[in-house]
Scaffold this active site. Sequence first.
Site, short mmCIF file in Angstrom:
data_model
loop_
_atom_site.label_atom_id
_atom_site.label_comp_id
_atom_site.label_asym_id
_atom_site.label_seq_id
_atom_site.Cartn_x
_atom_site.Cartn_y
_atom_site.Cartn_z
N ARG A 1 -46.62 -50.55 -86.05
CA ARG A 1 -45.29 -51.14 -86.20
C ARG A 1 -45.41 -52.64 -86.43
NH1 ARG A 1 -42.12 -48.98 -80.98
NH2 ARG A 1 -41.40 -51.13 -80.97
N ARG B 1 -51.42 -48.97 -80.65
CA ARG B 1 -50.33 -47.99 -80.85
C ARG B 1 -50.17 -47.67 -82.33
NH1 ARG B 1 -44.53 -48.50 -78.02
NH2 ARG B 1 -44.43 -50.57 -78.98
N ARG C 1 -42.34 -60.65 -77.27
CA ARG C 1 -41.63 -59.54 -76.61
C ARG C 1 -41.92 -59.51 -75.11
NH1 ARG C 1 -43.53 -54.70 -79.99
NH2 ARG C 1 -42.15 -53.46 -78.71
N ARG D 1 -31.82 -53.08 -71.00
CA ARG D 1 -32.86 -54.10 -71.08
C ARG D 1 -32.35 -55.45 -70.59
NH1 ARG D 1 -36.09 -51.53 -75.40
NH2 ARG D 1 -38.07 -52.59 -75.57
N LYS E 1 -43.40 -46.07 -71.56
CA LYS E 1 -42.08 -45.49 -71.31
C LYS E 1 -41.79 -44.32 -72.26
CE LYS E 1 -39.89 -49.30 -72.28
NZ LYS E 1 -41.06 -50.15 -72.62
P1 ADP Z 1 -41.04 -50.72 -76.90
O1 ADP Z 1 -41.52 -49.36 -77.29
O2 ADP Z 1 -42.04 -51.76 -77.14
O3 ADP Z 1 -40.53 -50.79 -75.51
P2 ADP Z 1 -38.58 -50.25 -78.33
O4 ADP Z 1 -38.93 -49.29 -79.39
O5 ADP Z 1 -37.92 -49.74 -77.12
O6 ADP Z 1 -39.88 -51.08 -77.93
O7 ADP Z 1 -37.68 -51.42 -78.93
C1 ADP Z 1 -38.04 -52.09 -80.11
C2 ADP Z 1 -37.08 -53.25 -80.32
O8 ADP Z 1 -35.74 -52.76 -80.46
C3 ADP Z 1 -36.99 -54.26 -79.16
O9 ADP Z 1 -38.02 -55.24 -79.24
C4 ADP Z 1 -35.60 -54.85 -79.37
O10 ADP Z 1 -35.58 -55.78 -80.44
C5 ADP Z 1 -34.79 -53.62 -79.84
N1 ADP Z 1 -34.15 -52.92 -78.71
C6 ADP Z 1 -34.40 -51.64 -78.30
N2 ADP Z 1 -33.61 -51.34 -77.24
C7 ADP Z 1 -32.86 -52.42 -76.99
C8 ADP Z 1 -31.86 -52.75 -76.01
N3 ADP Z 1 -31.49 -51.86 -75.05
N4 ADP Z 1 -31.30 -53.97 -76.05
C9 ADP Z 1 -31.66 -54.88 -76.98
N5 ADP Z 1 -32.59 -54.66 -77.92
C10 ADP Z 1 -33.19 -53.44 -77.93
P1 ADP Z 2 -43.38 -48.03 -74.54
O1 ADP Z 2 -42.43 -46.95 -74.96
O2 ADP Z 2 -43.25 -48.41 -73.11
O3 ADP Z 2 -43.34 -49.21 -75.45
P2 ADP Z 2 -45.49 -46.20 -75.47
O4 ADP Z 2 -45.17 -44.94 -74.75
O5 ADP Z 2 -45.18 -46.26 -76.91
O6 ADP Z 2 -44.85 -47.46 -74.68
O7 ADP Z 2 -47.04 -46.51 -75.24
C1 ADP Z 2 -47.65 -47.69 -75.78
C2 ADP Z 2 -49.04 -47.34 -76.32
O8 ADP Z 2 -49.91 -47.00 -75.23
C3 ADP Z 2 -49.08 -46.13 -77.27
O9 ADP Z 2 -50.09 -46.34 -78.20
C4 ADP Z 2 -49.41 -44.97 -76.34
O10 ADP Z 2 -50.06 -43.91 -77.05
C5 ADP Z 2 -50.35 -45.63 -75.33
N1 ADP Z 2 -50.27 -45.08 -73.98
C6 ADP Z 2 -49.17 -44.55 -73.36
N2 ADP Z 2 -49.47 -44.16 -72.09
C7 ADP Z 2 -50.80 -44.47 -71.91
C8 ADP Z 2 -51.71 -44.32 -70.80
N3 ADP Z 2 -51.30 -43.80 -69.61
N4 ADP Z 2 -52.97 -44.75 -70.97
C9 ADP Z 2 -53.37 -45.31 -72.15
N5 ADP Z 2 -52.58 -45.46 -73.23
C10 ADP Z 2 -51.29 -45.05 -73.12
#
Ligand code: ADP
Ligand code: ADP
Length: 214
Positions: free
Chosen positions: A160, A127, A171, A88, A13
Amino acid sequence: MKIIMLGAPGAGKGTQAKKIAEKYSIPHISTGDIFRANIKNGTELGKKAKTYMDQGLLVPDELVVDLVVDRVGQDDAKNGYVLDGFPRTIPQAKALDEALAKLGDKVDYAINVEVPDENIINRMSGRRACVSCGATYHLVHIPPKTEGICDTCGAELILRDDDKPETVKKRLDVYHDQTQPLIDYYTNSGILKEVDGTQDMADVFAAITGILGE
Ligand code: ADP
Ligand code: ADP
Ligand code: ZN
């Protein structure tokens, strides 16, 4: 253009949201980034959020909703935005819809980046995030030019805390339980778009621009 990114943690995302923001000149609003900035700065919100984030749990809705409603009301969000990591939960989605409806406004697209669970652990364990600017890389799929160093700002790259496998499993459970129901929610409101997130980053982005238009 008002866009929501849906998908499991690690689906890509954030990676896609940054590219969308750049191409369409709209702000990228990541609630995870907002919380991490608050933790770094030692704010009250950061302290509260950290206790949940460290356990792989969602931060309570009441700590998130006002923050986002306030953010999307700012001047730079007038022509649209891409929301990454929000909503979420169903209550968050309803709160956003209601806040926008009051302004005669609505979300245009909810893009679901579909990646099966078995690919997620690999995505998360590889990541690496920049401690300074928040850019993200993947050790294998999207490596930085120099190992351990951010291409954009030269700062250090780290794993992270919440990307360690024990927390990732939690998660994912939380995602299936609380966030996945949003797919039905936005299907019912007629704005859901699906993309296959297992493709290369560039192909996922091509699928998204195919939906949003050039
Ligand atoms: P990811 O990249 O894995 O999708 P995020 O960086 O978006 O994770 O979020 C990291 C953490 O921050 C989540 O596991 C949650 O604890 C918190 N968080 C982020 N956005 C929200 C939301 N909209 N509602 C509740 N918790 C959130
Ligand atoms: P989210 O925001 O949904 O948690 P991220 O954008 O941070 O996810 O991506 C999660 C991990 O996967 C990161 O290490 C990113 O560099 C990698 N990644 C993202 N898109 C792709 C893809 N299309 N193929 C392989 N790895 C990817
Ligand atoms: Zn950086």
